[in-house]
Design an enzyme around this catalytic site. Structure first.
Site, mmCIF file in Angstrom:
data_model
loop_
_atom_site.group_PDB
_atom_site.id
_atom_site.type_symbol
_atom_site.label_atom_id
_atom_site.label_comp_id
_atom_site.label_asym_id
_atom_site.label_seq_id
_atom_site.Cartn_x
_atom_site.Cartn_y
_atom_site.Cartn_z
ATOM 1 N N ASN A 228 24.641 -42.427 -75.529
ATOM 2 C CA ASN A 228 23.709 -42.745 -76.610
ATOM 3 C C ASN A 228 24.498 -42.976 -77.896
ATOM 4 O O ASN A 228 25.715 -42.878 -77.900
ATOM 5 C CB ASN A 228 22.656 -41.637 -76.772
ATOM 6 C CG ASN A 228 23.297 -40.310 -77.106
ATOM 7 O OD1 ASN A 228 23.929 -40.159 -78.142
ATOM 8 N ND2 ASN A 228 23.175 -39.343 -76.198
ATOM 9 N N LYS A 305 33.781 -47.207 -57.569
ATOM 10 C CA LYS A 305 33.122 -48.175 -58.444
ATOM 11 C C LYS A 305 32.051 -48.940 -57.651
ATOM 12 O O LYS A 305 32.341 -49.442 -56.544
ATOM 13 C CB LYS A 305 34.158 -49.154 -59.000
ATOM 14 C CG LYS A 305 33.573 -50.107 -59.994
ATOM 15 C CD LYS A 305 34.589 -51.084 -60.531
ATOM 16 C CE LYS A 305 33.876 -52.154 -61.325
ATOM 17 N NZ LYS A 305 34.669 -53.332 -61.546
#
Ligand code: CTP
Length: 421
Positions: A228, A305
């Site tokens: 954030n 990944k």
């Protein structure tokens, strides 16, 4: 603080500027010029070593008054005396504050005019440190900074950057306009901190304070994460203000791009679960301040990944522990004051009151994050307690932190006297 509001605050103000002996002394010439532009009167005192860096005449010319440097100057004593110099000022500013000057001030030495004035003043003192980064980071300097802070002094900088000695790191003196802004805040704000000579140690002396700050990062896979916009500025400023008020402070910081605050033990974590573990390790404490923007959810992270083959993957979110609610619910050794934050984008006060009750905290600092709070230097907050709501004006995050430290001192005093906060 904006330039415009600093300008208003400074007209007619009297600043006593103590110039220490460092390369940054030349920047203090511009500081005097900027103060003069804003209608402030500056009296300049130079240490002996400052005169090796900048000529006394240069300061006399920009300040429009003679420079003082001698403790035993008969003419100056006849005119007003060194006590008068510090008493007639509204604020004492030390810029550049060298490691040596900071140390002598922390010890309470009075072996030249500069340190005598610092010891004799009954006004707030603002230090703008400038020194080699290793000198700044040395535990002795950090101890001295914390001591001065607990005596009521405030600090601006140092900034990170390229130093005159070629090294890179914290130690550069803040830019003159930033010092002007800090002067404006120091003059405008009743910080709640003691003034020099008004009762010794800071109001949080002997207290333990734990603060969380910054965002958390929750990994999706080894290269991606959920985060954030929290910068950590407000939480870090609170940790620094609590340390200046004399507390022993542990700051648990998520990933941020700002320096660890002076005089504070900082632990770095990444995820919400790491943050909770670090907080629990740092407790017990007298005060817990949850300023971090903790990610509410984490992802069942992939070990490898995630590849872009086929349809976009869907992420399964799992709720993170609520650090604030967990600390507030401790039955054994719950901190005497638990402070939460509420970042809201609408219905601010209704949601803040609801969050205050739901999380079980003693104080909640509510801010509306639609108005560009993340990463900004200023904040408009509302303080929710069991008593009601206090609306604070728009302030620097530093000033919010100072004021909050002052409120915490008051609440501890009320608790000692048997009243609820
Ligand atoms: N907080 C926490 N741990 C969490 C989530 C939030 O400690 N997992 C703390 C924050 O540090 C802050 C307060 O709780 O002090 C409120 O955070 P906020 O994000 O505004 O509230 P949430 O509980 O996440 O509620 P919502 O997102 O629904 O508004």
């Amino acid at each position: 603080m904006t330039g415009a509001s600093a300008r208003q605050n400074l007209a007619g103000k009297r600043i006593l500027l103590i110039v220490g002996g460092g390369v940054a002394a030349y920047k203090s010439l511009e500081l005097v010029r900027r103060l003069r532009e804003r209608g402030a009167f500056t009296r300049v005192v130079m240490t002996q070593s400052a005169k090796k860096f900048v000529a006394e005449l240069s300061f006399a010319a920009v300040a429009g008054s003679p420079v003082h440097h001698d403790l035993f100057d008969a003419a100056a004593e006849g005119e007003m005396g060194h006590i008068g110099l510090s008493r007639e000022a509204d604020l004492v500013v030390v810029a550049p504050a060298t490691a040596n000057l900071v140390a002598r001030a922390a010890l309470g030495l009075a072996d030249d005019l500069a340190t005598t004035l610092l010891l004799a003043t009954d006004k707030r003192v603002l230090f703008a440190p400038a020194m080699n980064l290793r000198m700044w980071l040395h535990p002795a300097t950090q101890r001295n900074v914390a001591t001065l802070g607990s005596d009521g002094a405030v600090f601006v900088g140092p900034e990170k950057g390229e130093m005159a000695c070629g090294e890179f790191g914290p130690g550069r003196m803040s830019e003159p306009l930033d010092i002007v802004a800090a002067i404006g805040s120091a003059l405008a704000e009743d910080t709640g901190l003691p003034l020099p000579g008004a009762g010794g140690a800071g109001g949080l002396a002997g207290r333990r304070v734990v603060v969380t700050s910054g965002p958390t990062h929750e990994p999706i896979d080894p290269v991606r994460f959920i985060a954030n916009r929290s910068s950590g500025k407000q939480g870090h400023a609170i940790a620094a203000a609590a340390a200046r008020a004399g507390a022993r402070v542990t700051l648990i910081s998520g990933p941020v791009n700002i320096a660890d605050p002076p005089g504070v033990e900082t632990r770095h974590v990444v995820t919400a679960r790491e943050m909770l573990a670090a907080v629990e390790e740092a407790l017990p404490a007298d005060i817990f301040v949850a300023a971090a923007a903790v990610a509410d959810w984490r992802v069942e992270a992939a070990a490898e990944k995630i590849k872009k083959t086929g349809a976009p993957p869907s992420l399964t979110l799992v709720e993170n522990p609520d650090i604030l609610a967990t600390v507030a619910a401790r039955d054994r050794d719950r901190p005497a004051i638990v402070v939460g934050f509420a970042a809201e984008t609408g219905e601010l006060l209704r949601r803040a009151r609801e969050k205050f009750l739901r999380k079980g905290c003693d104080m909640l600092v509510a801010n509306d994050v639609t108005s560009g709070v993340f990463g900004a230097d200023e904040n408009t907050v509302h303080i929710v307690t069991a008593e009601g709501v206090e609306d604070w004006p728009r302030l620097d995050k530093e000033a919010v932190a100072e004021r909050l430290a002052g409120r915490l001192v008051e609440i501890l005093a009320q608790q000692r006297n048997g009243k609820s906060p």
